[in-house]
Motif scaffolding. Structure first.
Motif, PDB file in Angstrom:
ATOM      1  N   GLY A   1       0.805  -1.210   0.000  1.00 49.74           N
ATOM      2  CA  GLY A   1       0.000   0.000   0.000  1.00 49.74           C
ATOM      3  C   GLY A   1       0.838   1.259   0.000  1.00 49.74           C
ATOM      4  O   GLY A   1       0.535   2.221  -0.710  1.00 49.74           O
ATOM      5  N   LEU A   2       1.905   1.262   0.799  1.00 53.24           N
ATOM      6  CA  LEU A   2       2.760   2.453   0.856  1.00 53.24           C
ATOM      7  C   LEU A   2       3.481   2.673  -0.473  1.00 53.24           C
ATOM      8  O   LEU A   2       3.618   3.814  -0.927  1.00 53.24           O
ATOM      9  N   ALA A   3       3.951   1.593  -1.094  1.00 55.50           N
ATOM     10  CA  ALA A   3       4.572   1.734  -2.413  1.00 55.50           C
ATOM     11  C   ALA A   3       3.555   2.240  -3.430  1.00 55.50           C
ATOM     12  O   ALA A   3       3.892   3.031  -4.321  1.00 55.50           O
ATOM     13  N   GLY A   4       2.317   1.799  -3.302  1.00 52.88           N
ATOM     14  CA  GLY A   4       1.269   2.273  -4.197  1.00 52.88           C
ATOM     15  C   GLY A   4       1.006   3.754  -4.066  1.00 52.88           C
ATOM     16  O   GLY A   4       0.502   4.391  -5.009  1.00 52.88           O
ATOM     17  N   LEU A   5       1.357   4.340  -2.909  1.00 51.92           N
ATOM     18  CA  LEU A   5       1.224   5.784  -2.712  1.00 51.92           C
ATOM     19  C   LEU A   5       2.419   6.552  -3.244  1.00 51.92           C
ATOM     20  O   LEU A   5       2.451   7.780  -3.170  1.00 51.92           O
ATOM     21  N   GLY A   6       3.425   5.839  -3.745  1.00 50.07           N
ATOM     22  CA  GLY A   6       4.583   6.492  -4.338  1.00 50.07           C
ATOM     23  C   GLY A   6       5.820   6.516  -3.477  1.00 50.07           C
ATOM     24  O   GLY A   6       6.842   7.080  -3.889  1.00 50.07           O
ATOM     25  N   LEU A   7       5.775   5.898  -2.285  1.00 50.55           N
ATOM     26  CA  LEU A   7       6.955   5.850  -1.431  1.00 50.55           C
ATOM     27  C   LEU A   7       7.923   4.777  -1.929  1.00 50.55           C
ATOM     28  O   LEU A   7       7.517   3.790  -2.565  1.00 50.55           O
ATOM     29  N   VAL A   8       9.194   4.966  -1.649  1.00 51.84           N
ATOM     30  CA  VAL A   8      10.218   3.971  -1.970  1.00 51.84           C
ATOM     31  C   VAL A   8      10.329   3.046  -0.767  1.00 51.84           C
ATOM     32  O   VAL A   8      10.746   3.463   0.314  1.00 51.84           O
ATOM     33  N   VAL A   9       9.937   1.800  -0.942  1.00 51.53           N
ATOM     34  CA  VAL A   9       9.805   0.872   0.174  1.00 51.53           C
ATOM     35  C   VAL A   9      10.783  -0.286   0.022  1.00 51.53           C
ATOM     36  O   VAL A   9      10.927  -0.861  -1.061  1.00 51.53           O
ATOM     37  N   LYS A  10      11.434  -0.618   1.124  1.00 52.73           N
ATOM     38  CA  LYS A  10      12.206  -1.850   1.230  1.00 52.73           C
ATOM     39  C   LYS A  10      11.569  -2.686   2.325  1.00 52.73           C
ATOM     40  O   LYS A  10      11.280  -2.177   3.416  1.00 52.73           O
ATOM     41  N   GLY A  11      11.340  -3.974   2.053  1.00 52.48           N
ATOM     42  CA  GLY A  11      10.682  -4.828   3.015  1.00 52.48           C
ATOM     43  C   GLY A  11      11.511  -6.042   3.358  1.00 52.48           C
ATOM     44  O   GLY A  11      12.186  -6.609   2.493  1.00 52.48           O
ATOM     45  N   ALA A  12      11.454  -6.445   4.622  1.00 53.97           N
ATOM     46  CA  ALA A  12      12.178  -7.634   5.064  1.00 53.97           C
ATOM     47  C   ALA A  12      11.329  -8.383   6.079  1.00 53.97           C
ATOM     48  O   ALA A  12      10.512  -7.789   6.791  1.00 53.97           O
ATOM     49  N   ASP A  13      11.540  -9.683   6.150  1.00 57.34           N
ATOM     50  CA  ASP A  13      10.810 -10.510   7.103  1.00 57.34           C
ATOM     51  C   ASP A  13      11.616 -11.771   7.370  1.00 57.34           C
ATOM     52  O   ASP A  13      12.355 -12.239   6.482  1.00 57.34           O
ATOM     53  N   VAL A  14      11.458 -12.335   8.572  1.00 58.25           N
ATOM     54  CA  VAL A  14      12.182 -13.562   8.898  1.00 58.25           C
ATOM     55  C   VAL A  14      11.645 -14.772   8.152  1.00 58.25           C
ATOM     56  O   VAL A  14      12.315 -15.795   8.056  1.00 58.25           O
ATOM     57  N   SER A  15      10.427 -14.685   7.628  1.00 55.23           N
ATOM     58  CA  SER A  15       9.805 -15.805   6.928  1.00 55.23           C
ATOM     59  C   SER A  15      10.098 -15.754   5.436  1.00 55.23           C
ATOM     60  O   SER A  15       9.648 -14.852   4.729  1.00 55.23           O
TER      61      SER A  15
END
Length: 255
Positions: free
Chosen positions: A57-71
């Motif tokens: 959702g945040l990327a859809g608003l135009g923000l540059v997003v990096k995501g990480a997760d342990v899974s």
């Protein structure tokens, strides 16, 4: 994490309308970011991205997003969801307890949403993760954490938390949790019953994980200890309490 690897194909079923939740949560989180740190927030690090609910959702608003997760399973699904939507999000497997070592600094906002922090089962673990998140921020950048309000939560064993039924492509799913407390730590058993109808099969998936029933107000204290300034709890801006803090000074208190 085995729990989220197994949960990732079903995670959207927790929501009545996952697609709508992606859009709504992004708008609410952006509202918090804009009010707290101004409209120049551009780079967001989501340290517990799961299947991408907030990152997408945040990327859809135009923000540059990096995501990480342990899974790894959740990250793989997040990548697929981003590709379907044509969103360029850098997803990778990673642990919030080593966020700075993996991602470096300079982010405008670090996000840990949807009750991710209470997967860390002690104040010491949480404090270490907060220090890492602090170091990931540029000076003046902010941290956003959303979590359950455990202050009013019932404690006990066999506590049933129903999510209801979902209908997907003619298949009915029944979804619920059971909580079992031992002190401040509780086990969540997550149940998905897949019912293919009168002529089909009925199957059940059960997966379990542990949480620390941390008070949001205790999290505020830990964030201050980790070096954050302007720490506060926000209610009624999101479906969970939100705790925010700002990187101030040179970060010498963060570990």
């Amino acid at each position: 994490m085995d729990f989220y690897d197994r949960l990732s194909p079903f995670y959207h079923l927790i929501y009545q309308d996952w697609e709508g939740s992606i859009e709504r949560q992004a708008a609410q989180l952006w509202g918090v970011m804009e009010r707290e740190w101004g409209g120049d927030v551009k780079r967001v690090l989501d340290v517990a991205c799961g299947i991408g609910t907030q990152s997408l959702g945040l990327a859809g608003l135009g923000l540059v997003v990096k995501g990480a997760d342990v899974s790894a399973g959740a990250v793989a699904r997040a990548k697929r969801e981003a590709a379907v939507r044509g969103l360029a999000i850098a997803f990778e497997v990673g642990d919030m307890r080593t966020a700075y070592e993996q991602h470096g600094g300079g982010f405008d906002v670090v996000l840990a949403a949807d009750n991710a922090i209470p997967h860390l089962l002690s104040d010491a673990e949480i404090l270490g993760a907060l220090g890492q998140m602090y170091r990931c921020l540029r000076p003046g950048g902010g941290c956003v954490i959303t979590m359950r309000d455990y202050d009013g939560a019932e404690r006990g064993r066999g506590l049933v938390k129903p999510y209801g039924t979902r209908e997907v492509d003619g298949v009915r799913y029944l979804v619920w949790q059971v909580w079992d407390f031992e002190g401040d730590i509780y086990t969540v058993s997550m149940y998905f019953v897949r019912d293919e109808g009168e002529e089909g099969d009925v199957t059940t998936e059960v997966m379990r994980t542990k949480y620390y029933a941390l008070s949001p107000n205790r999290l505020v204290s830990l964030m201050v200890e980790a070096g954050f300034g302007e720490v506060k709890r926000l209610d009624d801006v999101y479906f969970q309490p939100v705790v925010v803090g700002t990187r101030v000074g040179d970060g010498s208190l963060a570990s």
